[in-house]
Write a protein that holds these residues in place. Structure first.
Motif, PDB file in Angstrom:
ATOM      1  N   PRO A 185      -3.076  13.852   6.164  1.00 29.11           N
ATOM      2  CA  PRO A 185      -2.536  12.605   6.411  1.00 29.11           C
ATOM      3  C   PRO A 185      -2.492  11.879   7.621  1.00 29.11           C
ATOM      4  CG  PRO A 185      -1.412  14.701   6.527  1.00 29.11           C
ATOM      5  CD  PRO A 185      -3.091  14.586   5.972  1.00 29.11           C
ATOM      6  N   ILE A 199       2.290   7.362   2.949  1.00 25.61           N
ATOM      7  CA  ILE A 199       1.479   8.366   3.754  1.00 25.61           C
ATOM      8  C   ILE A 199       1.977  10.221   2.600  1.00 25.61           C
ATOM      9  CG2 ILE A 199       0.368  10.002   5.583  1.00 25.61           C
ATOM     10  CD1 ILE A 199       0.398   6.455   6.236  1.00 25.61           C
ATOM     11  N   SER A 203      -0.338  12.008   0.258  1.00 26.37           N
ATOM     12  CA  SER A 203      -0.421  13.690  -0.009  1.00 26.37           C
ATOM     13  C   SER A 203       0.324  14.502  -0.686  1.00 26.37           C
ATOM     14  CB  SER A 203      -0.195  13.822   1.630  1.00 26.37           C
ATOM     15  OG  SER A 203      -0.614  15.085   2.542  1.00 26.37           O
ATOM     16  N   PRO A 236       0.958  13.292  11.055  1.00 23.86           N
ATOM     17  CA  PRO A 236       1.049  13.037  10.003  1.00 23.86           C
ATOM     18  C   PRO A 236       2.535  13.457  10.218  1.00 23.86           C
ATOM     19  CG  PRO A 236       1.523  16.027  10.583  1.00 23.86           C
ATOM     20  CD  PRO A 236       0.904  15.053  11.793  1.00 23.86           C
ATOM     21  N   TRP A 240       6.565  15.047   7.250  1.00 20.14           N
ATOM     22  CA  TRP A 240       5.117  16.415   6.140  1.00 20.14           C
ATOM     23  C   TRP A 240       5.221  16.525   5.890  1.00 20.14           C
ATOM     24  CZ3 TRP A 240       1.222  19.251   7.264  1.00 20.14           C
ATOM     25  CH2 TRP A 240       0.016  19.067   5.514  1.00 20.14           C
TER      26      TRP A 240
END
Length: 462
Positions: A185, A199, A203, A236, A240
């Motif tokens: 990421p 994003i 991922s 990231p 995330w």
């Protein structure tokens, strides 16, 4: 006389000492840069040059150099009990107390600790325990492991395959058949830059797709760094890590958080996982655990993994993993004092405070003609250099920018990491003052200006 002595030492080093992650022939030609002493944020080399260390050794000297209290506890422990084996049910007080302290400080659920010599063998131990765990609970097919591209998980025979950097694979016959990778990421290099939610979603889907490709019944674990260190300090989006934790649970695979770099205040909290309320199934730590003063790492293990291993065999059968120096009493004593300095000694609080100055320095240097991106969290950051800000095109490798960058930085009295793809890595000690933090960026700025004066670099900048 001193000059002759230094030259002799360089010859000895060149002839006999193998340096880590180095071209043997290049080192023979270049020779070593010998360091002599350190205090706080500063190093002194054998020629008496003072250098501001903006990388904490190798992301590890989090409390800074020269703490007398650490030296004193190490010496006292050496006098009292310099070594104690953990085999044959022997124990020692510092190791037991350090294990308890780590359990108290770490995310809830990580109740068990296995001590190693550093980060690489912590990852290796995690792999061995994961393998044992799934065999012990009757799921022997769960052997495949997934990690991130640009990830770093040490350089043991198995861990270096989960590492996704070409230098650690070339001529080592890695990665192994059960080791797989999904994209990082990496917001700056993503076509989704600016859309953190997208994003993260991509991922997560990439992890799900890889597990589906391999078969959920065959996948054991996902390894990740909360922030990727040696891959270029890839940060990231916030959220995330939490999404990955939930995905691992959904898929029935273990989550391993490699916090060898990110733990012990490096990103702000004691552990990076804390920032998102994540408790992994296993966590690897090292570096800041002893602030680099002595070798030590650890695997922190969730109770379900521990119990699965413990119940997997008859009580008279040992779990055949161990090392002579696991739970070394001197390293453990140092670890306890370093943790005291983080908490009672105010080092963690200072790191958080000076982090604002670090962020400001990154933001200011982003305007430089050679800088495409700056990123960071806490006191872990990167400056990514590009030939063209608009296109994000990288510099031609033929320019050998990393070598020149490091050399000019050294001339300007600052040490940083110069990654192969023209990324400057920064990890200053948590003891830094505002003035020292400003000085880091002043010296890096001058280094970039000096580079830009070279005709070939100036010609390459769009």
């Amino acid at each position: 006389m001193t000059l002759h002595s230094n030259r002799s030492l360089l010859d000895i080093d060149r002839d006999h000492l193998i340096h880590p992650v180095t071209s043997f022939r290049a080192h023979e030609a270049r020779g070593a840069t010998m360091l002599q002493s350190g205090k706080g944020m500063w190093l002194t080399d054998m020629d008496g040059r003072e250098l501001l260390d903006a990388f904490a050794g190798l992301w590890c000297v989090n409390v800074g150099y020269g703490h007398d209290s650490i030296v004193e506890v190490a010496a006292e422990q050496m006098r009292r009990l310099p070594y104690a084996t953990g085999y044959f049910h022997f124990g020692n007080e510092p190791a037991a107390r350090l294990a308890q302290r780590l359990v108290d400080l770490s995310p809830q659920g990580l109740d068990h600790v296995y001590f190693t010599l550093g980060g690489s063998d912590a990852v290796d131990a995690a792999i061995r325990y994961i393998t044992h765990y799934f065999n012990a609970i009757g799921k022997p097919d769960k052997k495949q492991c997934i990690a991130l591209e640009r990830g770093y998980h040490g350089s043991t025979s198995t861990g270096a395959g989960l590492t996704a950097l070409s230098n650690f694979h070339r001529n080592f016959d890695l990665p192994l058949r059960w080791q797989h990778h999904i994209p990082s990421p990496y917001p700056y290099r993503s076509d989704l830059e600016g859309d953190d939610t997208a994003i993260i979603a991509r991922s997560v889907q990439q992890l799900k797709d890889k597990v589906a490709e391999l078969g959920a019944d065959n996948v054991a674990a996902f390894f990740c760094e909360p922030i990727q260190g040696s891959g270029g300090v890839i940060v990231p989006p916030v959220g995330w890590l939490k999404a990955i934790r939930a995905t691992c649970d959904e898929l029935g695979i273990l989550m391993v958080a490699d916090e060898v770099i990110t733990a012990f205040g490096r990103t702000g909290p004691m552990f990076a996982c804390e920032a998102e309320g994540v408790s992994p199934d296993l966590m690897t730590v090292a570096k800041g655990l002893t602030s680099g003063y002595v070798p030590m790492g650890a695997v922190l293990m969730a109770d379900k993994v521990y119990q699965g291993i413990a119940d997997g065999a008859a009580v008279d059968l040992v779990i055949g993993h161990g090392a002579t120096y696991s739970g070394h009493p001197v390293s453990a004593a140092v670890g306890l004092e370093v943790l005291r300095l983080y908490t009672e000694g105010g080092i963690l609080a200072n790191g958080r405070k000076v982090g604002a100055r670090f962020d400001a320095g990154l933001a200011a240097i982003a305007d430089h003609p050679m800088v495409g991106d700056t990123r960071g969290r806490g006191l872990l950051g990167a400056i990514e250099l590009v030939a063209d800000k608009a296109s994000k095109d990288r510099f031609d490798p033929a320019l050998k920018l990393p070598d020149r960058l490091f050399a000019k930085g050294y001339e300007n009295g600052v040490i940083f990491r110069a990654f192969g793809d023209n990324i400057i890595g920064l990890a200053p000690a948590l003891c830094a003052s505002d003035e020292e933090m400003d000085m880091i960026f002043t010296r890096i700025g001058k280094t970039l200006d000096d580079l830009l004066e070279d005709a070939d670099i100036r010609a390459a900048v769009g």
